[in-house]
Write an enzyme that holds these catalytic residues in place. Structure first.
Site, PDB file in Angstrom:
ATOM      1  N   HIS A   8      39.081 -17.885 -54.648  1.00 26.68           N
ATOM      2  CA  HIS A   8      39.703 -17.143 -53.545  1.00 26.68           C
ATOM      3  C   HIS A   8      40.664 -16.066 -54.056  1.00 26.68           C
ATOM      4  O   HIS A   8      41.113 -16.089 -55.207  1.00 26.68           O
ATOM      5  CB  HIS A   8      40.454 -18.113 -52.628  1.00 26.68           C
ATOM      6  N   GLU A  81      40.523 -27.632 -52.553  1.00 25.59           N
ATOM      7  CA  GLU A  81      41.315 -27.679 -53.789  1.00 25.59           C
ATOM      8  C   GLU A  81      41.771 -29.102 -54.106  1.00 25.59           C
ATOM      9  O   GLU A  81      41.786 -29.981 -53.244  1.00 25.59           O
ATOM     10  CB  GLU A  81      42.524 -26.749 -53.670  1.00 25.59           C
TER      11      GLU A  81
END
Length: 176
Positions: A8, A81
């Site tokens: 990201h 994550e």
């Protein structure tokens, strides 16, 4: 099948050296601007499917890269994550690796999530598919390890960097 694995775009916490983890931190303005630059670089690639972590920084990165709405993005909890527990939001310089490993989600648990995700991608796509995956540093390091069979620590990936993997006719993953 080709799969482009992206990390990201950057967040304010990335800029401050803080651990994001499961905290849902949005892209910074700089992160958005840099994502638009990468979008131009990949504009000639046609993606059949896009998978993303459900965290907003990954979803927004995918939205910008593909110029699409969030409802067209397949959100997968398997590529969220790593859970860094009580260390989330703290600067990385304020604790040791041993402390990090003690309180965080185990590497084995992440690796199992990655294996499940990779099998899903193979199952849901045909051999000519081109896919995008937007995820996070810890997860992508495990994806790379899964493909190359190298140690997790031998690979790193910065914001908006990506690598490409191919699932070939011999049912093997390879970095291309």
């Amino acid at each position: 099948m080709l799969v482009y694995f992206f990390r990201h775009g950057e967040t304010e916490w990335n800029n401050l050296g803080k651990i994001n983890g499961l905290s849902d931190i949005a892209l910074s303005q700089s992160g958005r601007e840099k994502t638009y630059i990468v979008k131009k670089e990949i504009s000639k690639i046609s993606f059949d499917k896009v998978y993303s972590s459900p965290l907003s920084r990954a979803v927004e990165t995918a939205e910008i890269l593909l110029d699409c709405d969030a409802d067209k993005i397949i959100k997968c909890k398997e590529i969220i994550e790593r859970d860094f527990g009580v260390l989330e939001g703290r600067k990385m310089s304020t604790f040791s690796i041993d402390e990090l490993e003690e309180v965080s989600e185990s590497h084995m648990k992440i690796y199992r999530r990655v294996m499940k995700f990779m099998k899903t991608v193979v199952k849901e796509n045909d051999k000519d598919s081109v896919c995008m995956v937007v995820s996070h540093r810890a997860v992508l390091r495990h994806v790379h390890s899964y493909i190359t069979r190298d140690e997790y620590q031998t690979f790193d990936i910065n914001n908006l960097e990506f690598f490409v993997a191919e699932y070939d006719d011999n049912n093997q993953w390879n970095i291309v």
